[in-house]
Design an enzyme around this catalytic site. Structure first.
Site, PDB file in Angstrom:
ATOM      1  N   GLY A  21       0.838  -1.180   0.064  1.00 54.65           N
ATOM      2  CA  GLY A  21      -0.251   0.078  -0.047  1.00 54.65           C
ATOM      3  C   GLY A  21       0.713   1.201   0.038  1.00 54.65           C
ATOM      4  N   ASP A  22       2.032   1.180  -0.319  1.00 52.25           N
ATOM      5  CA  ASP A  22       2.987   2.297   0.071  1.00 52.25           C
ATOM      6  C   ASP A  22       3.613   2.508  -1.464  1.00 52.25           C
ATOM      7  OD1 ASP A  22       4.546   4.210   1.389  1.00 52.25           O
ATOM      8  OD2 ASP A  22       6.372   2.966   1.210  1.00 52.25           O
ATOM      9  N   MET A  23       2.985   1.983  -2.463  1.00 53.66           N
ATOM     10  CA  MET A  23       3.551   2.174  -4.052  1.00 53.66           C
ATOM     11  C   MET A  23       2.875   3.562  -4.650  1.00 53.66           C
ATOM     12  SD  MET A  23       5.777   0.762  -5.638  1.00 53.66           S
ATOM     13  CE  MET A  23       6.569   0.485  -6.888  1.00 53.66           C
ATOM     14  N   ASN A  27       7.911   6.115  -5.766  1.00 56.86           N
ATOM     15  CA  ASN A  27       8.358   4.769  -6.088  1.00 56.86           C
ATOM     16  C   ASN A  27       8.145   4.398  -7.501  1.00 56.86           C
ATOM     17  OD1 ASN A  27       9.193   4.622  -3.396  1.00 56.86           O
ATOM     18  ND2 ASN A  27       7.109   3.767  -2.750  1.00 56.86           N
TER      19      ASN A  27
END
Length: 176
Positions: A21-23, A27
């Protein structure tokens, strides 16, 4: 180029499947080689962040205006937004889902703690299920025709009131 757009779709979906969920946009990178055709750089920061931050959103990028409760239709909506052919988009989703066994094996063989392996495996399995192709609806059972309800020896006679009630009764029973 078209393949890069498909690669982008596949990476977004893969991040969803593994709980990354951190893309966020920082990134993602593009390179511009001498042919001036922008391409995605190799993927980096591919982690199952939801194992460590269970309250984070399912996707850092909004799909169809959503970051949570994503479904197959959201991924197909992204593909449509990116002008990816429907067949190509479905093939990409199918290809990712066909990797389930391989990815489950990778999770099993990973160096993660046992409880994290279990959590990742469960998350991955549930998300794959959400992206699976919808099951074909079972065709309705057609009631037998009037001829099937009548005795063959009476097939030349016009339908009686009893024949009509049997047919109506059968139809009603099937639709309940």
């Amino acid at each position: 180029p078209g393949l890069e757009v498909i690669n982008f779709l596949e990476r977004v979906v893969f991040c969803f499947l593994i709980g990354n969920g951190d893309m966020h946009l920082k990134n993602w990178s593009l390179i511009e080689p001498k042919d001036r055709q922008h391409r995605l750089t190799p993927a980096y920061d591919m982690v199952s962040s939801s194992l460590y931050f269970p309250q984070e959103t399912e996707s850092a990028l909004a799909l169809q205006g959503k970051k949570n409760r994503l479904s197959r239709s959201d991924c197909e909506g992204l593909a449509d937004y990116l002008n990816i052919d429907v067949k190509a988009a479905r093939a990409s989703l199918r290809r990712l889902l066909e990797m389930q066994t391989f990815l489950q094996q990778m999770i099993t063989e990973s160096e993660l703690q046992t409880e994290r392996k279990t959590a990742l495996s469960d998350l991955f399995q549930k998300r794959c299920a959400r992206l699976s192709e919808p099951k074909e609806p079972t065709p309705p059972i057609n009631p037998p025709s009037f001829i099937e309800l009548r005795n063959s020896k009476d097939s030349n006679k016009p339908p009686s009131e009893m024949d009509r009630r049997i047919k109506l009764s059968h139809w009603t029973d099937q639709s309940e």
